[in-house]
Design a protein around this motif. Structure first.
Motif, PDB file in Angstrom:
ATOM      1  N   THR A  20       0.879  -1.187  -0.035  1.00  0.00           N
ATOM      2  CA  THR A  20       0.037   0.065   0.085  1.00  0.00           C
ATOM      3  C   THR A  20       0.779   1.124  -0.082  1.00  0.00           C
ATOM      4  O   THR A  20       0.352   2.203  -0.204  1.00  0.00           O
ATOM      5  CB  THR A  20      -0.911   0.202   1.246  1.00  0.00           C
TER       6      THR A  20
ATOM      7  N   THR B 177      -0.320  -4.212   3.476  1.00  0.00           N
ATOM      8  CA  THR B 177      -1.737  -4.570   4.075  1.00  0.00           C
ATOM      9  C   THR B 177      -2.148  -6.051   4.033  1.00  0.00           C
ATOM     10  O   THR B 177      -2.158  -6.477   2.922  1.00  0.00           O
ATOM     11  CB  THR B 177      -2.939  -3.686   3.651  1.00  0.00           C
TER      12      THR B 177
ATOM     13  N   LYS C 201       3.669   0.140  -5.590  1.00  0.00           N
ATOM     14  CA  LYS C 201       2.323  -0.002  -4.966  1.00  0.00           C
ATOM     15  C   LYS C 201       1.417  -0.901  -5.725  1.00  0.00           C
ATOM     16  O   LYS C 201       1.568  -1.059  -7.048  1.00  0.00           O
ATOM     17  CB  LYS C 201       1.770   1.457  -5.084  1.00  0.00           C
ATOM     18  N   ASP C 202       0.481  -1.684  -4.902  1.00  0.00           N
ATOM     19  CA  ASP C 202      -0.369  -2.554  -5.363  1.00  0.00           C
ATOM     20  C   ASP C 202       0.209  -3.932  -6.013  1.00  0.00           C
ATOM     21  O   ASP C 202      -0.392  -4.677  -6.604  1.00  0.00           O
ATOM     22  CB  ASP C 202      -1.012  -2.034  -6.696  1.00  0.00           C
TER      23      ASP C 202
END
Length: 96
Positions: free
Chosen positions: A8, A20, A51-52
């Protein structure tokens, strides 16, 4: 102990990302499913996570005051998949 999670926050700290981890629990009174999540600071030795990204993290001896997990493997990386797709489309258009 290993967890599956989603990155995240990445790129703000050197060799550290926030992952997360979500899980589902059943509410005792209503019986409905509720999603619970927890954030873990994770050691990323090569600064390769974005990210992701979907990752597997594993607990380890303390690395710093708050880091207790290391990256075990990357399951899925949208940025890498996008780069691969661009490379494929670039080679097909160049050959035409």
């Amino acid at each position: 102990m290993a967890f599956n999670g989603v990155v995240t926050k990445a790129g703000f700290m050197d060799k550290t990302v926030t992952v997360t981890v979500s899980r589902w629990v059943i509410h005792k009174l209503t019986g409905k499913r509720i999603e619970r999540s927890k954030k873990y600071l994770t050691h990323d030795e090569n600064n390769q996570l974005r990210k992701d990204d979907s990752v597997v993290i594993r607990n380890c001896p303390p690395i710093s005051a708050l880091k207790r997990f290391k990256l075990e493997r990357i399951l899925k990386s949208p940025a890498m998949e996008r780069d691969i797709a661009r490379a494929r489309s670039g080679t097909t258009t160049a050959s035409q």
